[in-house]
Design an enzyme around this catalytic site. Sequence first.
Site, PDB file in Angstrom:
ATOM      1  N   ASP A   9     -38.936 100.181 118.739  1.00 27.57           N
ATOM      2  CA  ASP A   9     -37.596 100.600 118.360  1.00 27.57           C
ATOM      3  C   ASP A   9     -37.263  99.959 117.015  1.00 27.57           C
ATOM      4  OD1 ASP A   9     -36.999  97.923 118.919  1.00 27.57           O
ATOM      5  OD2 ASP A   9     -35.509  98.373 120.456  1.00 27.57           O
ATOM      6  N   HIS A  10     -36.017 100.076 116.594  1.00 25.88           N
ATOM      7  CA  HIS A  10     -35.609  99.553 115.293  1.00 25.88           C
ATOM      8  C   HIS A  10     -35.885  98.056 115.139  1.00 25.88           C
ATOM      9  CE1 HIS A  10     -32.199  98.885 117.972  1.00 25.88           C
ATOM     10  NE2 HIS A  10     -31.883  97.863 117.198  1.00 25.88           N
ATOM     11  N   CYS A  67     -40.083  95.532 120.710  1.00 23.82           N
ATOM     12  CA  CYS A  67     -38.633  95.648 120.534  1.00 23.82           C
ATOM     13  C   CYS A  67     -38.140  94.277 120.088  1.00 23.82           C
ATOM     14  CB  CYS A  67     -37.939  96.152 121.799  1.00 23.82           C
ATOM     15  SG  CYS A  67     -37.877  95.018 123.206  1.00 23.82           S
ATOM     16  N   GLY A  68     -36.865  94.042 120.090  1.00 27.11           N
ATOM     17  CA  GLY A  68     -36.358  92.766 119.585  1.00 27.11           C
ATOM     18  C   GLY A  68     -36.905  91.560 120.317  1.00 27.11           C
ATOM     19  N   GLY A  70     -38.835  92.003 123.326  1.00 28.03           N
ATOM     20  CA  GLY A  70     -39.974  92.434 124.124  1.00 28.03           C
ATOM     21  C   GLY A  70     -39.609  92.677 125.574  1.00 28.03           C
ATOM     22  N   HIS A 100     -57.586  89.584 134.545  1.00 27.81           N
ATOM     23  CA  HIS A 100     -57.266  89.395 135.956  1.00 27.81           C
ATOM     24  C   HIS A 100     -56.373  90.478 136.531  1.00 27.81           C
ATOM     25  CE1 HIS A 100     -58.128  84.769 135.942  1.00 27.81           C
ATOM     26  NE2 HIS A 100     -59.091  85.474 135.373  1.00 27.81           N
TER      27      HIS A 100
END
Length: 160
Positions: A9-10, A67-68, A70, A100
């Site tokens: 995203d932004h 994203c900002g 995560g 794993h």
Amino acid sequence: MMKVGIAADHAGFEQKEQLMAKLIEAGYEVCDYGAKTYDPADDYPDIIVPLALAVASKEVSRGIAVCGSGVGVSVAANKIPGVRAALITETYSARQGVEHDDMNLLCLGGRVIGPMLVWELATAFLQAEYDGGERFERRLQKVIALEGQLKPREDGQTDN
């Protein structure tokens, strides 16, 4: 070489663009699922769904979302059956999550980690391979059962 999907995203757009260029330079086939341009009004669920669907359908081998923090892309991606996404901030988990847990979508916080760590996490994630050993497969099958609303039994099998 591996086919990798990427989306942001932004808040992760700049990191996605930089990472995509490095992945291509390293020989990966990269599919960009957006955002294609910077839009400060975009929403991470709209950006992550196409990538998560591509990972789930095996259109791409693995995905990377930014994203900002995560967190948003991790939460949204895990709503798609077949996706095993995690927010990762260090290389041990980037590798171990694949080995794993058969993690197939790496989530990163573009506002909380820098470009060098983004690259180190991405390469650790992409170079790792699922172990497939009995205990890892048993656990993976229990996770997959959860996606289908199946109840795992004590013996590791599932009931419909």
